[in-house]
Design a protein around this motif. Structure first.
Motif, short mmCIF file in Angstrom:
data_model
loop_
_atom_site.label_atom_id
_atom_site.label_comp_id
_atom_site.label_asym_id
_atom_site.label_seq_id
_atom_site.Cartn_x
_atom_site.Cartn_y
_atom_site.Cartn_z
N PRO A 184 -11.89 -9.22 8.60
CA PRO A 184 -11.50 -7.88 8.22
C PRO A 184 -11.43 -7.79 6.69
N THR A 185 -11.90 -6.72 6.11
CA THR A 185 -11.73 -6.54 4.67
C THR A 185 -10.52 -5.66 4.44
N LEU A 186 -10.03 -5.69 3.22
CA LEU A 186 -8.90 -4.84 2.88
C LEU A 186 -9.26 -3.38 3.11
N GLU A 187 -10.53 -3.08 2.87
CA GLU A 187 -10.98 -1.71 3.06
C GLU A 187 -10.86 -1.28 4.54
N ASN A 188 -11.25 -2.18 5.46
CA ASN A 188 -11.06 -1.89 6.89
C ASN A 188 -9.59 -1.61 7.18
N THR A 220 -3.03 -10.55 11.02
CA THR A 220 -2.36 -9.63 11.94
C THR A 220 -3.31 -8.54 12.40
N TYR A 221 -4.07 -8.02 11.45
CA TYR A 221 -4.93 -6.88 11.77
C TYR A 221 -6.34 -7.32 12.16
N VAL A 245 0.84 -1.19 0.00
CA VAL A 245 0.00 0.00 0.00
C VAL A 245 0.88 1.24 0.00
N LEU A 246 0.76 2.02 -1.06
CA LEU A 246 1.54 3.25 -1.20
C LEU A 246 0.74 4.42 -0.64
N TYR A 247 1.32 5.08 0.33
CA TYR A 247 0.61 6.20 0.93
C TYR A 247 1.64 7.22 1.39
N GLN A 248 1.45 8.44 0.96
CA GLN A 248 2.38 9.52 1.25
C GLN A 248 3.83 9.14 0.94
N MET A 288 -8.40 1.74 5.70
CA MET A 288 -8.91 2.91 6.40
C MET A 288 -8.22 3.07 7.76
N GLU A 289 -7.97 1.93 8.41
CA GLU A 289 -7.29 1.98 9.71
C GLU A 289 -5.91 2.59 9.55
#
Ligand SMILES: Nc1ncnc2c1ncn2[C@@H]1O[C@H](COP(=O)(O)OP(=O)(O)O)[C@@H](O)[C@H]1O
Ligand SMILES: [Mg+2]
Length: 305
Positions: free
Chosen positions: A294-298, A222-223, A204-207, A301-302
């Motif tokens: 858990p979905t990838l979306e959860n 894990t999550y 996941v690329l972010y900032q 967003m977390e």
């Protein structure tokens, strides 16, 4: 073995720092989802992997060979489908692949074999229309066939599904999951459900950085938020259930809705039986009992919040 590796890569355009200390790797035969919102720097990263753009710092390796800006030799390992592929509209699909094969210096026999094989894989065999009349999804699939002509070890597709309708998206995703046997696939997207459908690993690329990387199944573990959703027939029983479940030790939170409760737990194994015992004891009619995945979306967003 890792087919692709980025180490501490940086890239700015003027004052805009797009990529800031980006590191990740992709292992052989993975279908790797490179996730990021619009403008995150996915295309920029792909162009650096192809040697079309020069990183300000850091190193990129394809099949353990270093990528050199300009005419990098590592591109002989790569098949690439850009975000907006261009075609000659007056050609038919096999003519287009034949041209691409000739430009790449393949023999005529090899071109014939590969053209038949690839048009079959992407579901365009027997399509004898001119590319001009193709849907976007058909063009993307033809683009994938073209990118596979040279038997690449790494297939890079830049947002191959983003402009497509649900059927077109499914067709492209199906093609990508079929070709994983032949090659390692890296594709970028901002559509998380596409990733869940076919990817085994993600970044996941972010900032400017990869903020989450790994096998999708392991990340979900894990999550994992240990919670169950309990829906009852009779909403007057919701408050009774809330009170009783609230007395259990392993419960950390209860959210109450109209006909249901979301119970978050510290320990999953202990609680299921205890909750179900309560349900039986109080003669509650269950409509649904669901362990929430858990979905990838959860996860996403977390992370970004
Ligand atoms: N050649 C360029 N010159 C200046 N800014 C650019 C250039 N290419 C991309 N950018 C900027 O870099 C950021 C990342 O772009 P891009 O890599 O295309 O993102 P993505 O593919 O994730 O949507 C954006 O803000 C974009 O405007
Ligand atoms: Mg892009």
């Amino acid at each position: 073995m890792s087919i692709l590796r980025l180490e501490h890569v940086y890239k700015s355009f003027g004052k805009l720092d797009v990529i800031k200390d980006l590191s990740f790797s992709v292992s052989e035969h993975a279908v790797f989802g490179f996730i990021g919102p619009n403008g995150a720097g996915k295309t920029t990263t792909m162009k650096m992997i192809l040697g079309f753009l020069k990183p300000d710092a850091g190193e990129i390796y394809v099949c353990n060979e270093k990528v050199i800006y300009g005419n990098t030799k590592t591109n002989r390992y790569i098949g690439y489908l850009p975000d907006v592929p261009e075609f000659y509209g007056y050609m038919r699909p096999w003519e287009y692949l034949q041209l691409c094969g000739e430009i790449s210096g393949l023999s005529s026999a090899k071109i014939k074999d590969k053209t038949d094989e690839l048009l079959h894989i992407v579901g365009l065999d027997g399509v004898n229309r001119k590319i001009r009349g193709f849907s976007r999804g058909m063009k993307q699939r033809l683009g994938i066939a073209q990118a596979l002509l040279n038997d690449p070890i790494l297939l890079i597709c830049d947002e191959p599904t983003s402009a497509l309708d649900p059927i077109g998206r499914k067709e492209v995703l199906d093609v990508l999951s079929v070709v994983r046997d032949k090659t390692t696939v890296v594709f970028s997207t901002h559509i998380l459900s596409d990733v869940e459908r076919i990817c085994d690993s993600i970044g996941v690329l972010y900032q400017g950085k990869v903020v989450m990387q790994g096998k999708l199944s392991e990340l979900k573990n894990t999550y994992r938020q240990e919670s169950v959703l309990i829906e009852v027939e009779d909403k007057s029983q919701v408050s009774l259930l809330e009170k009783e479940i609230g007395k259990l030790n392993a419960v950390s939170q209860i959210d109450v809705f109209e006909n249901s409760l979301k119970v978050t737990l510290n320990q999953m194994d202990l609680i299921n039986n205890a909750v179900l015992e309560l349900v039986i004891k109080h003669n509650i009619n269950l409509k649904k009992y669901e362990v929430l995945e858990p979905t990838l979306e959860n996860l996403f967003m977390e992370l970004v919040q």
